[in-house]
Design an enzyme around this catalytic site. Structure first.
Site, PDB file in Angstrom:
ATOM      1  N   CYS A   6       0.866  -1.252   0.021  1.00 60.12           N
ATOM      2  CA  CYS A   6       0.164   0.083  -0.098  1.00 60.12           C
ATOM      3  C   CYS A   6       0.768   1.239   0.285  1.00 60.12           C
ATOM      4  O   CYS A   6       2.143   1.179   0.353  1.00 60.12           O
ATOM      5  CB  CYS A   6      -0.877  -0.130   1.366  1.00 60.12           C
ATOM      6  SG  CYS A   6      -2.362   0.995   1.091  1.00 60.12           S
ATOM      7  N   ASP A 123      -6.225  -3.607  11.185  1.00 63.23           N
ATOM      8  CA  ASP A 123      -5.067  -2.754  11.482  1.00 63.23           C
ATOM      9  C   ASP A 123      -4.856  -2.182  12.975  1.00 63.23           C
ATOM     10  O   ASP A 123      -5.795  -2.430  13.530  1.00 63.23           O
ATOM     11  CB  ASP A 123      -5.363  -1.501  10.446  1.00 63.23           C
ATOM     12  CG  ASP A 123      -4.009  -1.058   9.918  1.00 63.23           C
ATOM     13  OD1 ASP A 123      -2.997  -0.942  10.516  1.00 63.23           O
ATOM     14  OD2 ASP A 123      -4.344   0.146   9.137  1.00 63.23           O
TER      15      ASP A 123
HETATM   16  O1  LIG Z   1      -0.810   4.755   4.786  1.00 64.56           O
HETATM   17  C1  LIG Z   1      -1.420   5.906   5.206  1.00 64.56           C
HETATM   18  O2  LIG Z   1      -0.759   6.880   5.459  1.00 64.56           O
HETATM   19  C2  LIG Z   1      -2.870   5.929   5.725  1.00 64.56           C
HETATM   20  C3  LIG Z   1      -3.373   7.014   5.893  1.00 64.56           C
HETATM   21  C4  LIG Z   1      -4.710   7.039   6.250  1.00 64.56           C
HETATM   22  C5  LIG Z   1      -5.460   6.060   6.042  1.00 64.56           C
HETATM   23  C6  LIG Z   1      -4.788   4.661   5.625  1.00 64.56           C
HETATM   24  C7  LIG Z   1      -3.686   4.802   5.381  1.00 64.56           C
HETATM   25  N1  LIG Z   1      -3.053   3.488   5.047  1.00 64.56           N
HETATM   26  C8  LIG Z   1      -3.973   2.163   4.807  1.00 64.56           C
HETATM   27  C9  LIG Z   1      -2.896   1.019   4.753  1.00 64.56           C
HETATM   28  O3  LIG Z   1      -3.925   0.072   4.135  1.00 64.56           O
HETATM   29  C10 LIG Z   1      -1.871   0.898   5.110  1.00 64.56           C
HETATM   30  O4  LIG Z   1      -1.071  -0.187   4.607  1.00 64.56           O
HETATM   31  C11 LIG Z   1      -1.814  -0.079   6.795  1.00 64.56           C
HETATM   32  O5  LIG Z   1      -2.405   0.767   7.412  1.00 64.56           O
HETATM   33  C12 LIG Z   1      -0.607  -0.444   7.291  1.00 64.56           C
HETATM   34  O6  LIG Z   1       0.282   0.492   7.343  1.00 64.56           O
HETATM   35  P1  LIG Z   1       1.686   0.225   8.076  1.00 64.56           P
HETATM   36  O7  LIG Z   1       1.617  -0.217   9.487  1.00 64.56           O
HETATM   37  O8  LIG Z   1       2.366   1.431   7.790  1.00 64.56           O
HETATM   38  O9  LIG Z   1       2.315  -0.961   7.140  1.00 64.56           O
END
Ligand SMILES: O=C(O)c1ccccc1NCC(=O)[C@H](O)[C@H](O)COP(=O)(O)O
Length: 196
Positions: A6, A123
């Site tokens: 993502c 999440d």
């Molecule tokens: O990634 C962002 O900045 C974000 C901001 C607002 C809503 C969702 C967002 N990300 C969504 C995702 O699917 C991410 O991949 C997921 O939260 C996992 O993130 P991480 O902990 O950094 O791998």
């Protein structure tokens, strides 16, 4: 193991995810995110993704008409809603012909019940922060299709996937060299570890 990468914003990162064998690639349209991409900038990236790979637009607490407008402009096939949106928003997304992912925190999933019909992404409380949720917050994982997210990295994904038994995994900051900057080598390592 379904793998979603993502927060992509460049040709290099999209190609790295696709070539590594990701099942889905995500583009963040949520205002305030360090990974925010304009729909017009995402459209050519989406267009280069082969059909076998799901293209996901990520939204958070935005008006549903804006969600649909941006998803259409970018050309994504799936809408991921990430802010406890009302059920009506999920219906509108489905009626408009998009596949859907409902993203919820582990705490909310455990408190709110487990009867949502959509595919789930579970999440941490602060999406995209790279911080995992407390395993105690998800004592009973879903039995239907769900993606594990929150603080996954090439180094911990195999262990956490084995512990929770999800259908797939989702990563963003764990494959970055700096906030919002994807690292192709880490993307490849993540997909390999998730499948390993
Ligand atoms: O990634 C962002 O900045 C974000 C901001 C607002 C809503 C969702 C967002 N990300 C969504 C995702 O699917 C991410 O991949 C997921 O939260 C996992 O993130 P991480 O902990 O950094 O791998």
């Amino acid at each position: 193991m379904f793998v979603k990468v993502c927060g992509l914003r460049t040709v290099e990162s999209v190609d790295a995810a696709v070539d590594a064998g990701a099942d889905a690639v995500g583009f963040v349209f949520a205002p305030g995110s360090v990974r925010l991409i304009e729909a017009a900038a995402a459209a050519p990236l989406v267009a280069r993704v082969p059909e076998r790979v799901e293209t996901v637009g990520v939204f958070r607490r935005q008006p549903i008409d804006e969600v649909l407008r941006l998803a259409r402009a970018a050309g994504v096939g799936t809408v991921q809603l990430h802010g406890d949106e009302p059920d009506d928003h999920f219906h509108r997304v489905t009626e408009a012909g998009f596949a859907v992912l409902r993203a919820v925190s582990a705490t909310r999933y455990t408190e709110a019940g487990r009867d949502w019909p959509e595919r789930l992404l579970i999440d941490a409380t602060d999406p995209g922060s790279g911080v995992p949720f407390d395993p105690a917050d998800l004592p009973v994982p879903p039995s239907a299709f769900w993606l594990l997210a929150g603080g996954l990295t090439p180094g911990n994904v195999a262990e956490l996937a084995a512990a929770f038994g999800p259908s797939g995994v989702d990563v963003s900051s764990g494959v970055e060299s700096a906030p919002g900057v994807k690292d192709p080598a880490r993307i490849r390592a993540f997909v390999a570890s998730a499948r390993g």
